[in-house]
Design an enzyme around this catalytic site. Structure first.
Site, PDB file in Angstrom:
ATOM      1  N   SER A   7      61.942  19.272   9.453  1.00  0.00           N
ATOM      2  CA  SER A   7      63.025  20.137  10.728  1.00  0.00           C
ATOM      3  C   SER A   7      64.360  20.272   9.163  1.00  0.00           C
ATOM      4  CB  SER A   7      64.031  19.805  11.755  1.00  0.00           C
ATOM      5  OG  SER A   7      64.135  18.495  11.626  1.00  0.00           O
ATOM      6  N   GLU A   9      67.941  21.847   9.297  1.00  0.00           N
ATOM      7  CA  GLU A   9      69.484  22.717  10.129  1.00  0.00           C
ATOM      8  C   GLU A   9      69.826  24.063   8.778  1.00  0.00           C
ATOM      9  OE1 GLU A   9      71.727  19.396  11.552  1.00  0.00           O
ATOM     10  OE2 GLU A   9      73.603  20.012  10.667  1.00  0.00           O
ATOM     11  N   ASP A 100      82.319  17.972  17.427  1.00  0.00           N
ATOM     12  CA  ASP A 100      83.053  16.837  17.590  1.00  0.00           C
ATOM     13  C   ASP A 100      84.206  17.730  17.767  1.00  0.00           C
ATOM     14  OD1 ASP A 100      81.894  15.831  15.100  1.00  0.00           O
ATOM     15  OD2 ASP A 100      81.766  18.010  13.416  1.00  0.00           O
ATOM     16  N   PHE A 205      83.360  14.807   3.192  1.00  0.00           N
ATOM     17  CA  PHE A 205      82.349  14.883   4.389  1.00  0.00           C
ATOM     18  C   PHE A 205      81.882  13.347   5.340  1.00  0.00           C
ATOM     19  CE2 PHE A 205      78.666  16.178   7.332  1.00  0.00           C
ATOM     20  CZ  PHE A 205      79.981  17.326   7.992  1.00  0.00           C
ATOM     21  N   HIS A 255      65.184  15.808   9.126  1.00  0.00           N
ATOM     22  CA  HIS A 255      65.649  16.241   8.928  1.00  0.00           C
ATOM     23  C   HIS A 255      66.360  16.766   8.522  1.00  0.00           C
ATOM     24  CE1 HIS A 255      67.616  19.022  12.091  1.00  0.00           C
ATOM     25  NE2 HIS A 255      69.238  18.166  11.265  1.00  0.00           N
TER      26      HIS A 255
HETATM   27  P1  FAD Z   1      77.622  10.665  21.670  1.00  0.00           P
HETATM   28  O1  FAD Z   1      76.556  10.436  21.959  1.00  0.00           O
HETATM   29  O2  FAD Z   1      78.922  11.120  22.971  1.00  0.00           O
HETATM   30  O3  FAD Z   1      78.655   9.633  21.614  1.00  0.00           O
HETATM   31  C1  FAD Z   1      80.469  10.204  20.639  1.00  0.00           C
HETATM   32  C2  FAD Z   1      81.365   8.510  20.783  1.00  0.00           C
HETATM   33  O4  FAD Z   1      81.468   7.410  22.112  1.00  0.00           O
HETATM   34  C3  FAD Z   1      80.328   7.480  20.227  1.00  0.00           C
HETATM   35  O5  FAD Z   1      81.510   6.733  19.642  1.00  0.00           O
HETATM   36  C4  FAD Z   1      79.078   6.637  21.221  1.00  0.00           C
HETATM   37  O6  FAD Z   1      79.122   5.579  21.103  1.00  0.00           O
HETATM   38  C5  FAD Z   1      80.787   7.125  22.093  1.00  0.00           C
HETATM   39  N1  FAD Z   1      80.539   7.152  23.818  1.00  0.00           N
HETATM   40  C6  FAD Z   1      79.204   7.807  23.919  1.00  0.00           C
HETATM   41  N2  FAD Z   1      79.021   7.708  25.316  1.00  0.00           N
HETATM   42  C7  FAD Z   1      79.859   7.035  25.769  1.00  0.00           C
HETATM   43  C8  FAD Z   1      80.436   6.245  26.845  1.00  0.00           C
HETATM   44  N3  FAD Z   1      80.219   7.269  28.849  1.00  0.00           N
HETATM   45  N4  FAD Z   1      82.358   6.050  27.292  1.00  0.00           N
HETATM   46  C9  FAD Z   1      82.621   5.277  26.371  1.00  0.00           C
HETATM   47  N5  FAD Z   1      82.355   5.734  25.265  1.00  0.00           N
HETATM   48  C10 FAD Z   1      80.951   6.816  24.544  1.00  0.00           C
HETATM   49  N6  FAD Z   1      78.694  18.343  15.322  1.00  0.00           N
HETATM   50  C11 FAD Z   1      79.119  19.558  16.378  1.00  0.00           C
HETATM   51  O7  FAD Z   1      80.175  19.685  16.778  1.00  0.00           O
HETATM   52  N7  FAD Z   1      78.094  20.603  16.391  1.00  0.00           N
HETATM   53  C12 FAD Z   1      76.996  20.514  15.467  1.00  0.00           C
HETATM   54  O8  FAD Z   1      76.180  21.238  16.137  1.00  0.00           O
HETATM   55  C13 FAD Z   1      77.085  18.902  15.615  1.00  0.00           C
HETATM   56  N8  FAD Z   1      75.546  18.666  14.670  1.00  0.00           N
HETATM   57  C14 FAD Z   1      74.953  17.244  14.908  1.00  0.00           C
HETATM   58  C15 FAD Z   1      73.671  17.122  14.777  1.00  0.00           C
HETATM   59  C16 FAD Z   1      73.562  15.979  14.251  1.00  0.00           C
HETATM   60  C17 FAD Z   1      71.668  15.605  13.767  1.00  0.00           C
HETATM   61  C18 FAD Z   1      74.247  14.464  14.107  1.00  0.00           C
HETATM   62  C19 FAD Z   1      74.165  13.217  14.230  1.00  0.00           C
HETATM   63  C20 FAD Z   1      75.805  15.325  14.638  1.00  0.00           C
HETATM   64  C21 FAD Z   1      76.079  16.413  14.948  1.00  0.00           C
HETATM   65  N9  FAD Z   1      77.082  16.476  15.186  1.00  0.00           N
HETATM   66  C22 FAD Z   1      77.405  17.905  15.290  1.00  0.00           C
HETATM   67  C23 FAD Z   1      78.859  15.612  14.522  1.00  0.00           C
HETATM   68  C24 FAD Z   1      78.772  14.980  16.449  1.00  0.00           C
HETATM   69  O9  FAD Z   1      78.650  15.717  17.294  1.00  0.00           O
HETATM   70  C25 FAD Z   1      79.469  13.914  15.788  1.00  0.00           C
HETATM   71  O10 FAD Z   1      78.846  13.331  15.398  1.00  0.00           O
HETATM   72  C26 FAD Z   1      80.594  13.704  17.591  1.00  0.00           C
HETATM   73  O11 FAD Z   1      81.557  12.568  16.688  1.00  0.00           O
HETATM   74  C27 FAD Z   1      79.424  12.244  18.148  1.00  0.00           C
HETATM   75  O12 FAD Z   1      78.443  13.360  18.942  1.00  0.00           O
HETATM   76  P2  FAD Z   1      77.281  11.841  19.615  1.00  0.00           P
HETATM   77  O13 FAD Z   1      76.826  13.527  20.350  1.00  0.00           O
HETATM   78  O14 FAD Z   1      77.122  11.306  19.164  1.00  0.00           O
HETATM   79  O15 FAD Z   1      78.006  11.992  20.962  1.00  0.00           O
END
Ligand code: FAD
Length: 275
Positions: A7, A9, A100, A205, A255
């Site tokens: 894929s 991005e 983020d 980054f 990806h």
């Molecule tokens: P989560 O899975 O919610 O985790 C975030 C943090 O909180 C982790 O440290 C986790 O261990 C902790 N955590 C999770 N759940 C809980 C809970 N219930 N209680 C307490 N702690 C918890 N960012 C953007 O802004 N836009 C994008 O389009 C984007 N695309 C991405 C695509 C990929 C493939 C990846 C790998 C990252 C992308 N990111 C993007 C970055 C991402 O948003 C960041 O890494 C963000 O900091 C974490 O997102 P997450 O969905 O992994 O969060």
């Protein structure tokens, strides 16, 4: 080497020029027939319309496309409407993220597992849900165990597969797969691949997102920082070698973080003999 789930991005465009560049890049990459293209969602929902417009246009051009999505500062109603718009146009995959954190806005973040639960509650099994995974541990995680625990929560909420943060150490990925398997996580985990084309960009980054650049790679990048051609050649070799190792070792696909440039991805693709 058999092709698996590949894929590409794109970063959500923030201007007409950026949009034009994205579609040119799509034009060059679509011949590789990836499983899907994805389009990022800016911090806090800042690119909501740009993401949606790019996604709908890519979809109308006949490509499978997966919008990235996070709650950001939006109301659940707005996110639900966006999901329904996607569903109506035949889009059936999303990348569900916490997102983020936009500067100065720590209060409105919703964890990704809650978004996965929300998507399943509102749209059932319509979407294939991708989530993010971190072989080198998410920078805000307090431990490996807590990182895995929260990853599993996303899977238990209904995630179908995961894409990793980029890394330059294949061992971290393989160890992560082992740890996930021991934690009971069995969904496919596809490595995210960041081509190396620019010294300052990749160093800055990587610090922000917690991706480690191994010392020896950093040393070479430093020595080539004023020699773009050598830097690109070195980056291409290193990333291609790592991708080959990942695929040989059983990664379910790759990806590519294209940053809306076609050439770095095409070169790696060709080096892997996937052309
Ligand atoms: P989560 O899975 O919610 O985790 C975030 C943090 O909180 C982790 O440290 C986790 O261990 C902790 N955590 C999770 N759940 C809980 C809970 N219930 N209680 C307490 N702690 C918890 N960012 C953007 O802004 N836009 C994008 O389009 C984007 N695309 C991405 C695509 C990929 C493939 C990846 C790998 C990252 C992308 N990111 C993007 C970055 C991402 O948003 C960041 O890494 C963000 O900091 C974490 O997102 P997450 O969905 O992994 O969060």
């Amino acid at each position: 080497m058999t092709a698996r789930n590949f894929s590409f991005e794109f970063s959500a465009p923030k201007s007409a020029d950026a949009s034009e560049k994205l579609f040119k890049t799509h034009d060059r990459l679509k011949r590789f027939d990836p499983e899907f293209f994805s389009v990022t969602y800016g911090a806090g929902g800042s690119t909501r319309d740009g993401t949606r417009d790019a996604v709908l246009k890519l979809n109308s051009l006949g490509s499978n496309v997966a919008p990235h999505l996070s709650f950001g500062g939006e109301s659940p109603e707005k996110i639900e409407q966006l999901l329904l718009d996607y569903q109506c146009t035949g889009i059936n995959r999303v990348v569900a993220l916490r997102g983020d954190i936009p500067s100065g806005n720590m209060n409105t973040m919703t964890y990704a597992n809650e978004l996965v639960t929300f998507i399943r509650a509102k749209t059932g099994n319509h979407f294939h849900i991708e989530v993010a995974a971190y072989p080198e541990v998410h920078p805000e995680s307090t431990s490996v165990e807590s990182d895995l625990h929260f990853f599993k929560k996303k899977v238990d909420a209904g995630a179908d597969s995961a894409i990793t943060q980029y890394f330059y150490n294949a061992d971290a990925y393989f160890r992560y797969l082992d740890a996930c398997s021991k934690t009971g996580i069995t969904i496919p985990i596809v490595p995210g691949v960041m081509p190396i084309t620019n010294y300052h960009g990749i160093v800055r980054f990587s610090k922000i997102c917690g991706a480690e650049i191994p010392r020896w790679i950093l040393q070479y990048l430093e020595s080539y920082q004023n020699d773009p051609e050598s830097l690109r050649k070195f980056g291409l070799e290193v990333v291609s070698d790592m991708c080959a190792r990942l695929l040989t070792g059983g990664a379910p696909g790759l990806h590519f973080y294209t940053l809306n440039q076609s050439l770095p991805t095409i070169r790696i693709w060709q080096n892997l003999g996937l052309d």
